[in-house]
Design an enzyme around this catalytic site. Structure first.
Site, mmCIF file in Angstrom:
data_model
loop_
_atom_site.group_PDB
_atom_site.id
_atom_site.type_symbol
_atom_site.label_atom_id
_atom_site.label_comp_id
_atom_site.label_asym_id
_atom_site.label_seq_id
_atom_site.Cartn_x
_atom_site.Cartn_y
_atom_site.Cartn_z
ATOM 1 N N ASP A 50 22.480 56.962 21.010
ATOM 2 C CA ASP A 50 22.317 57.527 20.206
ATOM 3 C C ASP A 50 23.314 59.097 19.376
ATOM 4 O O ASP A 50 24.843 58.892 20.523
ATOM 5 C CB ASP A 50 20.914 58.670 20.581
ATOM 6 C CG ASP A 50 20.371 57.782 20.930
ATOM 7 O OD1 ASP A 50 20.080 56.365 21.295
ATOM 8 O OD2 ASP A 50 19.547 59.191 21.946
ATOM 9 N N GLU A 234 11.225 58.403 21.240
ATOM 10 C CA GLU A 234 12.100 59.094 21.503
ATOM 11 C C GLU A 234 12.950 59.806 20.353
ATOM 12 O O GLU A 234 12.253 59.616 19.064
ATOM 13 C CB GLU A 234 13.316 58.014 22.182
ATOM 14 C CG GLU A 234 12.643 57.260 23.372
ATOM 15 C CD GLU A 234 13.621 56.372 23.997
ATOM 16 O OE1 GLU A 234 13.982 56.568 25.209
ATOM 17 O OE2 GLU A 234 14.425 55.610 23.249
HETATM 18 C C1 FRU Z 1 17.116 56.506 22.719
HETATM 19 C C2 FRU Z 1 17.104 57.487 25.245
HETATM 20 C C3 FRU Z 1 17.049 58.494 24.714
HETATM 21 C C4 FRU Z 1 17.639 58.688 25.554
HETATM 22 C C5 FRU Z 1 18.803 58.459 25.494
HETATM 23 C C6 FRU Z 1 19.597 57.969 26.999
HETATM 24 O O1 FRU Z 1 17.879 55.695 22.691
HETATM 25 O O2 FRU Z 1 17.187 56.267 25.001
HETATM 26 O O3 FRU Z 1 16.047 58.956 25.031
HETATM 27 O O4 FRU Z 1 18.255 60.376 26.107
HETATM 28 O O5 FRU Z 1 19.015 57.127 24.932
HETATM 29 O O6 FRU Z 1 20.730 57.063 26.471
#
Ligand code: FRU
Length: 507
Positions: A50, A234
């Site tokens: 992300d 998310e």
């Molecule tokens: C989304 C996610 C988020 C988390 C991060 C961990 O892709 O799963 O929810 O904060 O990636 O790397």
């Protein structure tokens, strides 16, 4: 071919150099390796997912990102960091926030996704001067491979994001939940307060909190259990978006990551249009329709910039151009995963209600180079394709086309759908779920379907009818000397070679 072999040798040398040390993130790679995007952001080496903490401050756009300093698969999540003056040319900076040991329990704590805000009035009391940068992230505490808790923590920087100090009274928000993450924080002007949106992923709920000082938070509302609830939620975001042609009319958009329109094994993004009263989000539609942000397989975890809007007041979103389904297997080294092109967001008032419209950031056009007429060759292109609907059942353009492989982007008249077919796009066998065709239903406007297609080595982003639909997909062509070719009746194309944002004097 010789070029490809040379590229591969550089890659191998770099993997060797970078293999054992987490400090090598500033290693300068040539940015010319096989599949290396030339105008999309990629870290020099290792894994990213992300985008995090997108914020503009004192002439710099910051891009923090989920990063594994040790390898090119997920783990040891930290915040990588880069800055740019135009959102296209990036300078890598040292890791901003590292994985650490929880001071109370000694459990390992990864720095998961979150936000950066500019604390303009030193509301936190953490700024040494009148203002500073504050990061709010999910502290993911884990022990022996199990999640202990996810709570929210804070860190601050008094030197434009170059160095960061973790707040000594962390966590700032702890509901003792194992899944509670991805805080998006922004300044809510009407009430002079901070607002946080974050998810309880397995309950399909976005919770809203308020704060006067960034360190103590009170819940004000919650929204959820609507739209696509087939997979966890998310990375929520909440922002105001102007309506096309009527810039004084604005609506609140709540976007978040969820499952993909075409199948449960993939991830995607959806959005809701409505209002925000400072406490909670209310969708406009009484019967909420599920609306997806992108129909490709490679657009996830998108969030918008804080402290920045385009001249016409549009927020700008960047997403992760990969998919959890096969993301760890994509055949790129020594890095893995890219960010999407920054996209300007607006809303279009359509017969089917208010819909999100995305356009490649206007400045991307400054990378347009040579105009291509006749033969369209190359792996880094900007294409404008116009299709007269109904002249053929299937018409469009084949891109990244060699003797055997090709990626097909077209319009099927009887289905009224634009599609991207990557089943023969080159190297597809690295994962059983990769070879696929994506499609999005859309009506022609004045009898025409218009496509803007950004091709960048291994990333293709298609903007349909001024951005009312987008399809973003990775592809890994396995041949050299690739070209583009239209097919079907009533198709025309204009093309430009894109200049490299990474390689000096690159073309
Ligand atoms: C989304 C996610 C988020 C988390 C991060 C961990 O892709 O799963 O929810 O904060 O990636 O790397």
């Amino acid at each position: 071919m010789i070029m490809r072999v040379a590229r591969l040798m550089t890659v191998i040398a770099l993997i060797y150099v970078g293999a054992c040390s987490p400090t090598k993130e500033l290693v300068q790679t040539p940015y010319q390796e096989l599949y290396r995007p030339q105008y999309h952001f990629t870290p020099a080496i290792n894994w990213t997912n992300d985008p995090n903490g997108l914020v503009y401050y004192e002439g710099e756009y910051h891009l923090f990102y989920q990063y594994n300093p040790f390898s090119s698969t997920w783990g040891h999540m930290s915040w990588g960091h880069a800055v740019s003056k135009d959102l296209l040319h990036w300078e890598h900076l040292p890791i901003a926030l590292h994985e650490y040991l929880d001071p109370r329990t000694n459990d390992s704590t990864m720095v998961f996704s979150g936000t950066v805000v500019i604390d303009k009035n030193n509301t936190s009391g953490l700024c040494s001067g009148k203002e500073c940068m504050v990061a709010i992230y999910t502290s993911h505490v884990h022990s022996r491979g199990h999640t202990v808790v996810q709570h929210q923590s804070l860190a601050y920087s008094n030197d434009k994001g170059r160095t960061w100090t973790r707040y000594d009274k962390n966590p700032i928000l702890d509901m003792e939940l194992k899944d509670f993450r991805d805080p998006k924080v922004f300044w809510y002007e009407p009430e002079q307060k901070w607002v946080m949106a974050l998810v309880v992923p397995d309950q399909f709920v976005v919770r809203f909190y308020e704060s006067k000082n960034l360190t103590s938070w009170t819940q004000t509302g919650e929204f959820g259990k609507k739209g696509d609830i087939r997979k966890i939620w998310e990375c929520p975001d909440l922002y105001e978006v102007p309506v096309e042609g009527n810039p004084n009319q604005k609506k609140w958009v709540l976007s978040l990551s969820c499952s993909h329109p075409q199948g449960l094994s993939f991830v995607g993004m959806q959005y809701f249009v409505g209002s925000f009263d400072g406490q909670t989000f209310q969708p406009d539609e009484s019967e909420v329709k599920t609306r997806y942000v992108d129909y490709g397989k490679d657009f996830y975890a998108g969030i918008v910039y804080n402290n920045f809007k385009t001249e016409s007041g549009n927020p700008v979103m960047i997403g992760w151009a990969n998919n959890w389904a096969y993301g760890a297997s994509i055949p790129t080294e020594p890095w893995r995963s890219a960010m999407s092109i920054p996209r300007e967001l607006s809303l279009r008032d359509t017969q089917d209600g208010m819909q999100l419209v995305q356009k490649p950031l206007l400045a991307t056009g400054t990378l347009k180079g040579e105009v291509l007429s006749g033969n369209i060759e190359g792996n880094n292109l900007w294409l404008e394709v116009e299709i007269e609907a109904g002249k053929s059942e299937d018409s469009g353009i084949r891109i990244l086309k060699g003797g055997i492989g090709e990626t097909v982007i077209g319009y099927r008249n009887s289905k009224q759908a634009v599609y991207l077919d990557r089943t023969r796009s080159g190297f597809v066998s690295f994962h059983p779920d990769f070879a696929s065709e994506e499609s999005a239903v859309i009506e022609p406007v004045d009898g025409k379907i218009k496509l803007e297609i950004l091709v960048d080595e291994s990333i293709v982003e298609v903007f349909v009818n001024g951005g009312l639909r987008t399809i973003s997909d990775q592809v890994f062509p396995s041949e050299a000397d690739l070209r583009a070719e239209i097919f079907g009746e009533g198709v025309s194309v204009k093309g430009w070679k894109m200049k490299s944002a990474w390689v000096k004097d690159g073309n």
